[in-house]
Design an enzyme around this catalytic site. Structure first.
Site, PDB file in Angstrom:
ATOM      1  N   HIS A  98      21.167   7.818  -3.196  1.00 34.12           N
ATOM      2  CA  HIS A  98      21.270   9.163  -3.755  1.00 34.12           C
ATOM      3  C   HIS A  98      19.862   9.715  -3.974  1.00 34.12           C
ATOM      4  O   HIS A  98      18.977   9.015  -4.455  1.00 34.12           O
ATOM      5  CB  HIS A  98      22.036   9.098  -5.073  1.00 34.12           C
ATOM      6  CG  HIS A  98      22.109  10.408  -5.784  1.00 34.12           C
ATOM      7  ND1 HIS A  98      22.350  11.595  -5.122  1.00 34.12           N
ATOM      8  CD2 HIS A  98      21.958  10.741  -7.093  1.00 34.12           C
ATOM      9  CE1 HIS A  98      22.343  12.584  -5.993  1.00 34.12           C
ATOM     10  NE2 HIS A  98      22.103  12.094  -7.193  1.00 34.12           N
TER      11      HIS A  98
ATOM     12  N   CYS B 273      27.491  12.512  -8.654  1.00 36.60           N
ATOM     13  CA  CYS B 273      26.694  12.194  -7.456  1.00 36.60           C
ATOM     14  C   CYS B 273      27.110  10.890  -6.801  1.00 36.60           C
ATOM     15  O   CYS B 273      26.641  10.581  -5.703  1.00 36.60           O
ATOM     16  CB  CYS B 273      25.221  12.110  -7.817  1.00 36.60           C
ATOM     17  SG  CYS B 273      24.617  13.606  -8.565  1.00 36.60           S
TER      18      CYS B 273
ATOM     19  N   ASN C 255      18.270  17.501  -5.134  1.00 32.50           N
ATOM     20  CA  ASN C 255      19.466  16.702  -5.447  1.00 32.50           C
ATOM     21  C   ASN C 255      20.707  17.511  -5.071  1.00 32.50           C
ATOM     22  O   ASN C 255      21.036  18.485  -5.745  1.00 32.50           O
ATOM     23  CB  ASN C 255      19.448  16.368  -6.943  1.00 32.50           C
ATOM     24  CG  ASN C 255      20.685  15.605  -7.392  1.00 32.50           C
ATOM     25  OD1 ASN C 255      21.642  15.438  -6.638  1.00 32.50           O
ATOM     26  ND2 ASN C 255      20.670  15.149  -8.631  1.00 32.50           N
TER      27      ASN C 255
HETATM   28  N1  ACO Z   1       7.859  21.932 -15.279  1.00 33.62           N
HETATM   29  C1  ACO Z   1       6.897  21.590 -16.149  1.00 33.62           C
HETATM   30  N2  ACO Z   1       7.099  20.798 -17.215  1.00 33.62           N
HETATM   31  C2  ACO Z   1       8.357  20.353 -17.400  1.00 33.62           C
HETATM   32  C3  ACO Z   1       9.413  20.673 -16.541  1.00 33.62           C
HETATM   33  C4  ACO Z   1       9.134  21.487 -15.432  1.00 33.62           C
HETATM   34  N3  ACO Z   1      10.067  21.850 -14.524  1.00 33.62           N
HETATM   35  N4  ACO Z   1      10.543  20.066 -16.978  1.00 33.62           N
HETATM   36  C5  ACO Z   1      10.208  19.378 -18.084  1.00 33.62           C
HETATM   37  N5  ACO Z   1       8.885  19.553 -18.344  1.00 33.62           N
HETATM   38  C6  ACO Z   1       8.100  19.000 -19.451  1.00 33.62           C
HETATM   39  C7  ACO Z   1       8.948  18.624 -20.640  1.00 33.62           C
HETATM   40  O1  ACO Z   1       9.177  19.750 -21.465  1.00 33.62           O
HETATM   41  C8  ACO Z   1       8.078  17.586 -21.309  1.00 33.62           C
HETATM   42  O2  ACO Z   1       7.084  18.252 -22.027  1.00 33.62           O
HETATM   43  P1  ACO Z   1       6.600  17.670 -23.452  1.00 33.62           P
HETATM   44  O3  ACO Z   1       6.050  16.291 -23.168  1.00 33.62           O
HETATM   45  O4  ACO Z   1       5.568  18.665 -23.884  1.00 33.62           O
HETATM   46  O5  ACO Z   1       7.830  17.625 -24.308  1.00 33.62           O
HETATM   47  C9  ACO Z   1       7.415  16.882 -20.132  1.00 33.62           C
HETATM   48  O6  ACO Z   1       7.530  17.773 -19.019  1.00 33.62           O
HETATM   49  C10 ACO Z   1       8.053  15.555 -19.780  1.00 33.62           C
HETATM   50  O7  ACO Z   1       9.476  15.716 -19.749  1.00 33.62           O
HETATM   51  P2  ACO Z   1      10.438  14.542 -19.372  1.00 33.62           P
HETATM   52  O8  ACO Z   1      11.846  15.036 -19.476  1.00 33.62           O
HETATM   53  O9  ACO Z   1      10.062  13.294 -20.135  1.00 33.62           O
HETATM   54  O10 ACO Z   1      10.033  14.327 -17.838  1.00 33.62           O
HETATM   55  P3  ACO Z   1      10.487  13.226 -16.857  1.00 33.62           P
HETATM   56  O11 ACO Z   1       9.316  12.538 -16.317  1.00 33.62           O
HETATM   57  O12 ACO Z   1      11.597  12.386 -17.438  1.00 33.62           O
HETATM   58  O13 ACO Z   1      11.101  14.082 -15.671  1.00 33.62           O
HETATM   59  C11 ACO Z   1      13.267  14.663 -14.813  1.00 33.62           C
HETATM   60  C12 ACO Z   1      12.233  14.925 -15.895  1.00 33.62           C
HETATM   61  C13 ACO Z   1      12.658  15.057 -13.492  1.00 33.62           C
HETATM   62  C14 ACO Z   1      14.473  15.541 -15.115  1.00 33.62           C
HETATM   63  C15 ACO Z   1      13.645  13.163 -14.810  1.00 33.62           C
HETATM   64  O14 ACO Z   1      13.944  12.744 -16.113  1.00 33.62           O
HETATM   65  C16 ACO Z   1      14.824  12.857 -13.937  1.00 33.62           C
HETATM   66  O15 ACO Z   1      14.793  13.019 -12.735  1.00 33.62           O
HETATM   67  N6  ACO Z   1      15.922  12.325 -14.534  1.00 33.62           N
HETATM   68  C17 ACO Z   1      17.098  11.940 -13.802  1.00 33.62           C
HETATM   69  C18 ACO Z   1      17.942  13.152 -13.705  1.00 33.62           C
HETATM   70  C19 ACO Z   1      19.005  13.012 -12.691  1.00 33.62           C
HETATM   71  O16 ACO Z   1      18.852  12.322 -11.727  1.00 33.62           O
HETATM   72  N7  ACO Z   1      20.067  13.752 -12.939  1.00 33.62           N
HETATM   73  C20 ACO Z   1      21.053  13.955 -11.995  1.00 33.62           C
HETATM   74  C21 ACO Z   1      22.100  12.926 -11.941  1.00 33.62           C
HETATM   75  S1  ACO Z   1      22.990  13.327 -10.580  1.00 33.62           S
HETATM   76  C22 ACO Z   1      24.375  14.322 -10.820  1.00 33.62           C
HETATM   77  O17 ACO Z   1      25.439  13.818 -11.058  1.00 33.62           O
HETATM   78  C23 ACO Z   1      24.129  15.841 -10.689  1.00 33.62           C
END
Ligand code: ACO
Length: 327
Positions: A254, A114, A284
């Protein structure tokens, strides 16, 4: 006399197909409320079966050339940042240069997840300031829905498709490319990876069966690094530029997660109206997210003739980068 590089045209393209959060509720265990609260995303775009990255690139580039007042034959080089080229080779850049009749110009793809668009701007700045080129097109494109794991609710809700392009010239007026910062840490590469299809794990029935041609992501680990990398890149780029953060007019970062954008805006002490956000519409879009947002901000008047704009990104690699633009 020292040379400068200026953005003189911007353009973008997104496919018509829309995936809403309600659509995703039907395929994975998720909810509109969870997605909006945790990411800020309401919908994202998806290419149809016939469309590939080069189709979006061609449209985005034509929009940028139109704003710049350039004909395709005026372009002296085109570089495309992407992790989803049409093919592993030949490059998407070469295919587009041919399709738009740009002539036998240098054209290549490069990959920095990204962060690719900022890496591309830094390359363009170097080519122009050193006198190697006078007019170059920089593109960020990704069709991440082509490599999304639709069984993984923590990642499939995030991604969308799109392309953004800028025409960069040795002659202004335009957005002058100023201070920059870029970096990487491959020791964190396994947090965001496509395991299959390269020379380590070439495509096989086994890699397909294991879903290794799709995105594997450890989101919460990346989140932590993303917040720090975006902050550090902004600060380093501002320092190199000699610009205090109080002089920043607009952050175009981004669009990975609204919470990450908000944290970066807080670090820069910006008001909400000084942050360009379109993640709710597109999710994204990887390498395309900054040039799409930049084009929208430019055309909507959020960037004016004297704006100082900060770009910031992080992505697979892990990579990160920042750049200051002076309009
Ligand atoms: N719907 C409902 N619940 C979900 C979902 C969903 N879609 N996805 C995860 N959960 C649950 C998990 O299972 C977890 O449940 P648990 O507590 O019972 O285990 C809970 O929600 C919390 O999960 P986390 O992973 O801690 O959630 P977080 O607040 O970190 O959000 C997210 C997840 C949105 C992926 C976040 O971590 C994020 O945006 N990270 C950055 C990712 C990113 O930007 N990646 C791309 C880089 S760019 C590139 O090069 C493509």
């Amino acid at each position: 006399m020292s040379r400068n590089a200026y953005i003189v045209g911007t353009g973008h393209a997104v496919p018509d197909g829309i995936i809403t959060n309600a659509d995703l509720e039907k395929i994975v265990d998720t909810s509109d409320e969870w997605i909006v609260t945790r990411t800020g995303i309401k919908e994202r775009r998806r290419v149809d079966a016939e469309t590939a990255s080069s189709d979006l690139v061609a449209e985005a580039v034509l929009n940028a050339l139109d704003m710049a007042g350039w004909k395709p034959e005026d372009v002296q080089g085109i570089i495309v940042g992407t992790v989803t080229p049409d093919y592993p080779f030949p490059s998407t850049a070469a295919l587009v240069a041919d399709r738009l009749n740009m002539g036998k110009i240098p054209a290549y793809d490069f990959e920095a997840g990204c962060t690719a668009f900022i890496y591309g701007l830094i390359q363009a700045k170097a080519f122009i300031e050193s006198g190697i080129l006078d007019r170059i097109v920089v593109v960020g494109v990704d069709c991440l829905t082509r490599i999304t794991n639709w069984d993984d609710r923590s990642s499939c809700i995030l991604f969308g498709d799109g392309a953004g392009a800028v025409a960069v010239s040795s002659e202004g007026p335009g957005g002058r490319l100023g201070g920059w910062h870029w970096g990487s840490d491959g020791s964190l590469g396994e947090y965001l990876i496509q395991w299959g299809g390269g020379s380590r794990n070439p495509a096989s029935h086994e890699t397909v069966d294991k879903n290794h041609h799709t995105i594997y992501m450890e989101g919460s680990r990346i989140f932590k690094h993303a917040v720090r990398a975006m902050h550090d890149s902004c600060m380093e780029a501002l320092k190199r530029d000699g610009t205090p953060k109080k002089d920043v007019d607009l952050l175009v970062s981004h669009q990975a997660n609204l919470r990450i954008i908000d944290a970066t805006a807080r670090a820069l002490e910006l008001e909400p109206e000084q942050v360009y956000i379109n993640i709710q519409k597109y999710g994204n879009t990887s390498a395309a997210s900054i040039p799409i947002a930049l084009d929208e901000a430019h055309r909507s008047g959020a960037i004016s003739e004297s704006s100082t704009v900060v770009l910031a990104a992080f992505g697979a690699g892990l990579t990160w980068g920042g750049m200051i633009l002076h309009w």
